[in-house]
Scaffold this motif. Structure first.
Motif, short mmCIF file in Angstrom:
data_model
loop_
_atom_site.label_atom_id
_atom_site.label_comp_id
_atom_site.label_asym_id
_atom_site.label_seq_id
_atom_site.Cartn_x
_atom_site.Cartn_y
_atom_site.Cartn_z
N THR A 108 2.07 -4.99 1.25
CA THR A 108 0.89 -4.83 0.39
C THR A 108 -0.39 -4.76 1.22
O THR A 108 -1.02 -3.71 1.32
CB THR A 108 0.78 -5.99 -0.61
OG1 THR A 108 0.74 -7.23 0.11
CG2 THR A 108 1.94 -5.98 -1.59
N PRO A 136 6.59 -6.50 -3.81
CA PRO A 136 5.24 -6.96 -4.16
C PRO A 136 5.15 -7.68 -5.51
O PRO A 136 4.35 -7.32 -6.37
CB PRO A 136 4.41 -5.67 -4.16
CG PRO A 136 5.40 -4.60 -4.47
CD PRO A 136 6.73 -5.03 -3.93
N THR A 151 -5.97 -3.65 5.06
CA THR A 151 -4.74 -2.86 5.07
C THR A 151 -4.39 -2.41 6.49
O THR A 151 -3.39 -1.73 6.68
CB THR A 151 -4.85 -1.64 4.14
OG1 THR A 151 -5.98 -0.85 4.56
CG2 THR A 151 -5.07 -2.07 2.69
N VAL A 206 1.61 -0.31 0.55
CA VAL A 206 1.24 -0.39 -0.88
C VAL A 206 -0.29 -0.36 -1.04
O VAL A 206 -0.82 0.34 -1.90
CB VAL A 206 1.84 -1.66 -1.55
CG1 VAL A 206 1.39 -1.77 -3.00
CG2 VAL A 206 3.36 -1.63 -1.46
N GLU A 211 -2.66 -5.83 -3.43
CA GLU A 211 -1.85 -7.03 -3.32
C GLU A 211 -0.72 -7.05 -4.34
O GLU A 211 -0.68 -6.23 -5.26
CB GLU A 211 -2.72 -8.28 -3.49
CG GLU A 211 -3.90 -8.40 -2.54
CD GLU A 211 -5.15 -7.71 -3.08
OE1 GLU A 211 -5.03 -6.83 -3.97
OE2 GLU A 211 -6.24 -8.05 -2.59
N SER A 212 0.13 -8.05 -4.19
CA SER A 212 1.28 -8.19 -5.10
C SER A 212 0.83 -8.50 -6.53
O SER A 212 -0.26 -9.03 -6.75
CB SER A 212 2.18 -9.33 -4.60
OG SER A 212 1.48 -10.55 -4.60
N GLY A 236 -0.72 -5.74 -9.69
CA GLY A 236 -0.59 -5.41 -8.27
C GLY A 236 0.50 -4.41 -8.02
O GLY A 236 0.77 -3.55 -8.86
N GLY A 237 1.14 -4.54 -6.87
CA GLY A 237 2.09 -3.54 -6.39
C GLY A 237 3.32 -3.31 -7.24
O GLY A 237 3.97 -2.28 -7.14
#
Ligand code: TXA
Ligand code: MG
Length: 352
Positions: free
Chosen positions: A37, A98, A155, A179, A182-183, A199-200
């Motif tokens: 992520t 994620p 990132t 990704v 974030e998750s 998120g992901g």
């Protein structure tokens, strides 16, 4: 403190480099590492002093707990007091990946790691470097995103260096993350499970598996909601904000383009350096000092991948204002819009 930067192979991380990083973690130090992520800033999750140092390095408010990263689903059972069958199903289907799950916590987790809450957030990342580091460190790793509190998540290792050079022991540099946002944080300590942060992992994918799953009102909020309603400490804090002022323009595409050009023109006349965060389909239609494209509107995964990097790039160009185009809130678009609206402090303009 001198920050060591270790370049590692993203797929086959060199054992001796992981060992150096793991030694820092074992000694209570801080190591930034890539996940699928964003980059995380890791510390031994079971070492209170290390986690306290982690909050300090990020200048993170002490009431906002990090996510605990594990190397296998098995590790959850010592961190959580209760693992509901639905959560086990999600772990089988989505881990590594994620998706962060919030459980009732066990006594094994120090108070500071969960910021005094009776729950703990856990995830297994899908990145060979992260997994190798966890394994070699022989402990779960507490890791918030590796940015200074309030800034866009990193990132790339360069983003981490910008924010945290001199404040942490090491950075494992494995290139850009895939990704980009974030998750997804899903609370499985309640029924039906509740998404606390998009998120992901798309909401649609969770709904397909769970049937009954709800979005916390903060997730798709178009305005600041009363802090008393926050269920996740992160909801209360300023987030993802570049130095420039951000405005999000939402609506049908032709209206959005017209509105953004109108806003850009007004700012330029005032002598303000204006940028537009556009998409491939619309970028040529804008008149502004700087125009950057997030990618195609029809590929929201790529838009998510580019979002934080472009916010940082626009800051580096010294723009005063970033006018961003809204994207559809489906798939990864929900996470993108949640981050953009927060970055804008909910300064949203509806077009026309
Ligand atoms: O993708 C990610 O999740 C990245 C990478 C590094 O894994 N990590 C990340 O961590 O984004 P952080 O600390 O920046 O965000 C964690 C979020 C915050 O919004 C926090 O409030 C929430 O998870 N959280 C942590 N523990 C929680 C808990 N027990 N209950 C509810 N929310 C929790
Ligand atoms: Mg963060």
């Amino acid at each position: 403190m001198k920050t060591l930067v270790l370049k590692v192979d993203p797929e086959k991380p060199e054992a001796e480099k992981i060992q150096v990083a793991a030694n820092f973690i074992k000694q209570g130090g801080l190591v930034a590492f890539p996940t699928e992520t964003v980059y995380g800033l890791g510390a031994d999750a079971l070492n209170s002093e290390a986690v306290t140092a982690l909050f300090e390095a990020k200048k993170r408010p002490l009431d906002n707990p990090p996510i605990v990263h594990v190397g296998s689903a098995k590790s959850v059972y010592s961190l959580a007091q209760q693992v509901p069958p639905k959560a086990e199903r999600l772990m089988r289907l989505f881990w590594p990946g994620p998706l962060t799950l919030v459980f009732k916590r066990s006594q094994a987790v120090p108070e500071v790691t969960v910021a005094g809450l009776d729950t703990v957030a856990v995830r297994m990342p899908k990145h060979a470097v992260a997994l190798a580091l966890i394994k070699q460190s022989q402990c779960p790793i507490a890791a918030p995103s590796a940015n200074l509190a309030g800034k866009p998540s990193p990132t790339t290792a360069e983003h981490v260096f910008e924010d945290l050079n001199g404040r942490i022991n090491a950075i494992l540099d494995a290139g850009p993350t895939s990704v980009g946002v974030e998750s997804t944080v899903l609370d499985v300590s309640v029924d039906p499970p509740m998404v606390l942060r998009p998120g992901g992992t798309p909401f649609e994918a969770l709904r397909k598996v769970l049937g009954d799953v709800v979005l916390h009102p903060f997730v798709s909020a178009e305005q600041e909601l009363p802090v008393g309603k926050a269920r996740s400490p992160g909801m209360k804090h300023k987030h993802y904000a570049p130095n420039a002022e951000v405005i999000v323009v939402e609506g049908a595409i032709p209206d959005v383009v017209a509105k953004i050009n109108e806003l850009a023109e007004t700012y330029r006349r005032k002598g303000v350096k204006v940028s537009v965060l556009a998409t491939d389909e619309t970028a040529p239609a804008y008149n502004a000092d700087v125009v950057k494209s997030l990618g195609s509107r029809f590929n929201l995964a790529v838009v998510a991948q580019n979002l934080f990097r472009l916010l940082r790039e626009l800051d580096a160009e010294g723009v005063d204002v970033i006018v961003a185009e809204g994207v559809p809130t489906e798939g990864l678009g929900l996470a993108v819009m949640n981050r953009l609206r927060k970055a804008a402090g909910y300064h949203i303009v509806k077009a026309p």
